[in-house]
Design an enzyme around this catalytic site. Structure first.
Site, PDB file in Angstrom:
ATOM      1  N   LYS A 291      -8.394   4.901  -6.214  1.00 15.49           N
ATOM      2  CA  LYS A 291      -8.912   5.208  -5.683  1.00 15.49           C
ATOM      3  C   LYS A 291     -10.334   6.353  -5.755  1.00 15.49           C
ATOM      4  O   LYS A 291     -11.460   6.244  -5.110  1.00 15.49           O
ATOM      5  CB  LYS A 291      -8.551   4.988  -4.379  1.00 15.49           C
TER       6      LYS A 291
ATOM      7  N   GLU B 213       0.964   9.162  10.040  1.00 14.01           N
ATOM      8  CA  GLU B 213       1.209   7.651  10.726  1.00 14.01           C
ATOM      9  C   GLU B 213       0.446   7.079  11.200  1.00 14.01           C
ATOM     10  O   GLU B 213      -0.649   7.027  12.089  1.00 14.01           O
ATOM     11  CB  GLU B 213       2.775   8.249  11.855  1.00 14.01           C
TER      12      GLU B 213
ATOM     13  N   ASP C 202      -8.295   2.289   4.515  1.00 14.48           N
ATOM     14  CA  ASP C 202      -7.564   1.455   4.513  1.00 14.48           C
ATOM     15  C   ASP C 202      -7.494   0.110   4.419  1.00 14.48           C
ATOM     16  O   ASP C 202      -8.327  -0.499   4.643  1.00 14.48           O
ATOM     17  CB  ASP C 202      -7.111   1.559   6.230  1.00 14.48           C
ATOM     18  N   SER C 203      -7.043  -0.549   3.300  1.00 16.14           N
ATOM     19  CA  SER C 203      -7.101  -1.964   3.294  1.00 16.14           C
ATOM     20  C   SER C 203      -5.798  -2.661   3.007  1.00 16.14           C
ATOM     21  O   SER C 203      -4.624  -2.247   3.357  1.00 16.14           O
ATOM     22  CB  SER C 203      -7.283  -1.563   1.908  1.00 16.14           C
TER      23      SER C 203
ATOM     24  N   LYS D 202     -14.551  -5.812 -10.402  1.00 15.53           N
ATOM     25  CA  LYS D 202     -14.329  -5.857  -8.872  1.00 15.53           C
ATOM     26  C   LYS D 202     -14.842  -5.218  -8.792  1.00 15.53           C
ATOM     27  O   LYS D 202     -14.757  -5.774  -7.254  1.00 15.53           O
ATOM     28  CB  LYS D 202     -12.401  -5.503  -9.911  1.00 15.53           C
TER      29      LYS D 202
ATOM     30  N   HIS E 170     -13.876  -5.494  -1.468  1.00 21.50           N
ATOM     31  CA  HIS E 170     -13.906  -4.812  -0.621  1.00 21.50           C
ATOM     32  C   HIS E 170     -14.199  -3.584  -0.054  1.00 21.50           C
ATOM     33  O   HIS E 170     -14.604  -2.953   0.603  1.00 21.50           O
ATOM     34  CB  HIS E 170     -12.170  -5.292   0.194  1.00 21.50           C
ATOM     35  N   ARG E 171     -13.279  -2.641  -0.999  1.00 15.93           N
ATOM     36  CA  ARG E 171     -13.279  -1.440  -0.881  1.00 15.93           C
ATOM     37  C   ARG E 171     -15.121  -0.741  -1.309  1.00 15.93           C
ATOM     38  O   ARG E 171     -15.446  -0.121  -1.103  1.00 15.93           O
ATOM     39  CB  ARG E 171     -12.456  -0.468  -1.809  1.00 15.93           C
TER      40      ARG E 171
HETATM   41  P1  IMP Z   1      -3.994   1.611   1.840  1.00 14.41           P
HETATM   42  O1  IMP Z   1      -3.820   2.157  -0.150  1.00 14.41           O
HETATM   43  O2  IMP Z   1      -2.497   2.080   2.554  1.00 14.41           O
HETATM   44  O3  IMP Z   1      -4.860   1.294   2.686  1.00 14.41           O
HETATM   45  O4  IMP Z   1      -2.778  -0.027   0.907  1.00 14.41           O
HETATM   46  C1  IMP Z   1      -3.135  -0.999   0.656  1.00 14.41           C
HETATM   47  C2  IMP Z   1      -2.426  -2.142   0.095  1.00 14.41           C
HETATM   48  O5  IMP Z   1      -3.310  -3.098   0.419  1.00 14.41           O
HETATM   49  C3  IMP Z   1      -2.169  -1.884  -1.056  1.00 14.41           C
HETATM   50  O6  IMP Z   1      -0.671  -0.696  -1.082  1.00 14.41           O
HETATM   51  C4  IMP Z   1      -1.583  -3.092  -1.931  1.00 14.41           C
HETATM   52  O7  IMP Z   1      -1.151  -3.793  -1.379  1.00 14.41           O
HETATM   53  C5  IMP Z   1      -3.254  -4.051  -0.383  1.00 14.41           C
HETATM   54  N1  IMP Z   1      -4.367  -4.267  -1.347  1.00 14.41           N
HETATM   55  C6  IMP Z   1      -5.485  -3.188  -0.799  1.00 14.41           C
HETATM   56  N2  IMP Z   1      -6.779  -3.686  -1.555  1.00 14.41           N
HETATM   57  C7  IMP Z   1      -5.914  -3.958  -2.637  1.00 14.41           C
HETATM   58  C8  IMP Z   1      -6.602  -4.563  -3.549  1.00 14.41           C
HETATM   59  O8  IMP Z   1      -7.397  -4.379  -4.661  1.00 14.41           O
HETATM   60  N3  IMP Z   1      -5.783  -5.417  -4.871  1.00 14.41           N
HETATM   61  C9  IMP Z   1      -4.379  -5.075  -4.261  1.00 14.41           C
HETATM   62  N4  IMP Z   1      -3.483  -5.224  -3.928  1.00 14.41           N
HETATM   63  C10 IMP Z   1      -4.459  -4.132  -2.688  1.00 14.41           C
END
Ligand code: IMP
Length: 206
Positions: free
Chosen positions: A13, A41, A79-80, A185, A190-191
Site C-alpha cells: 500500500k 478500533e 479503509d477498503s 490494476k 478503487h484505491r
Molecule cells: P483494510 O486493509 O483494513 O482496508 O482491509 C481491506 C480488506 O478488504 C483486505 O484485507 C481485503 O480483504 C479486502 N480488499 C481491499 N482492497 C482489495 C483489493 O484491491 N483486492 C482484494 N481485496 C481487497
C-alpha cells in the site's frame, strides 16, 4: 516541506501511495517510521467513517509522541473492502475480518463463491471500495472515495494482487483483478481512484 504519515503497516500500500502522491513534493512515511503503532478500533459503520477514525486516532497518537513531526504532517488513512450486492453488501467493512482474520483467502473466496451458487451473471455485481481520509495539523479533515465495479466469478482465478482479487471478475477485461498486472490494476482500482482524487485535493491546499 510537509510530510504525509500514512496509517498502514502494509508495504505494498505504501509503495502505491508514494507513487500516486509523488507529484506533491511531500515525503510519505509510514506510521512505524513516524514512531506510532498500536491497534486502532475501527468501530464506524462505513469505509469513510473507519478511515477517518484511523486518521484522527493516528494524528492524536503522533501529537503525543512527536509534536514537532505532528505540526508538519498530514496524517492519512484508508479503509477498503468488497461489497457484493446479492449478499446485501457483505463482506463490506468486515472484509478483512470475514470468517476470522486467520482464515485463508482461498477459504474466504471459496465460501463466497459457494454462497452465490446458482446466481446468474446479472445478479453477481460487486465492487471494491476504498475511502481515504486526511487530517491536517490544524485539525482540518476531509476524505475521498474510489470504487471499482465488477462481478463475482464462478471460480478462483489469477495469482496477482491479494485478498478477494481472484474472484473479482472484470467483464470489460474478461479476467479477474488477480490476472491484471500491478500497473493495470492501479490504473483502475478503487484505491488508485481515491488516492488520485486525494492528490488533486491536496495539490489545491498545499
Ligand atoms: P483494510 O486493509 O483494513 O482496508 O482491509 C481491506 C480488506 O478488504 C483486505 O484485507 C481485503 O480483504 C479486502 N480488499 C481491499 N482492497 C482489495 C483489493 O484491491 N483486492 C482484494 N481485496 C481487497
Amino acid at each position: 516541506m510537509m510530510k504525509i504519515v500514512f496509517a498502514t503497516g502494509n508495504k505494498d500500500k505504501l509503495r502505491e501511495v508514494r507513487e500516486i502522491l509523488s507529484g506533491l513534493s511531500c515525503e510519505v512515511i509510514s506510521m512505524k517510521e513516524a514512531g506510532v503503532d498500536g491497534d486502532i478500533e475501527e468501530n464506524g459503520t462505513t469505509f469513510s467513517e473507519n478511515s477517518m477514525i484511523k486518521a484522527k486516532s493516528v494524528a492524536e497518537l503522533l501529537k503525543g509522541k512527536n509534536p514537532e513531526l505532528a505540526a508538519e504532517s498530514i496524517v492519512m488513512a484508508d479503509d477498503s473492502g468488497l461489497e457484493i450486492d446479492y449478499l446485501n453488501g457483505e463482506p463490506g467493512i468486515y472484509s478483512a475480518r470475514y470468517m476470522g482474520h486467520d482464515t485463508s483467502y482461498t477459504e474466504k473466496n471459496n465460501n463466497l463463491i459457494g454462497r452465490l451458487e446458482g446466481v446468474p451473471d446479472e445478479k453477481r455485481s460487486a465492487r471494491f471500495v476504498c475511502a481515504i481520509s486526511a487530517v491536517f495539523p490544524n485539525g482540518e479533515a476531509f476524505g475521498t472515495v474510489g470504487k471499482m465495479e465488477g462481478r463475482i466469478g464462478y471460480e478462483i482465478s489469477g495469482s496477482n494482487g491479494f485478498g478477494y482479487d481472484p474472484i473479482f471478475f472484470l467483464p470489460e477485461y474478461g479476467k479477474t483483478s488477480a490476472e491484471l498486472s500491478e500497473a493495470e490494476k492501479n490504473a483502475i482500482s478503487h484505491r488508485g481512484k481515491a488516492l488520485r482524487e486525494m492528490a488533486a485535493l491536496l495539490k489545491e491546499k498545499l
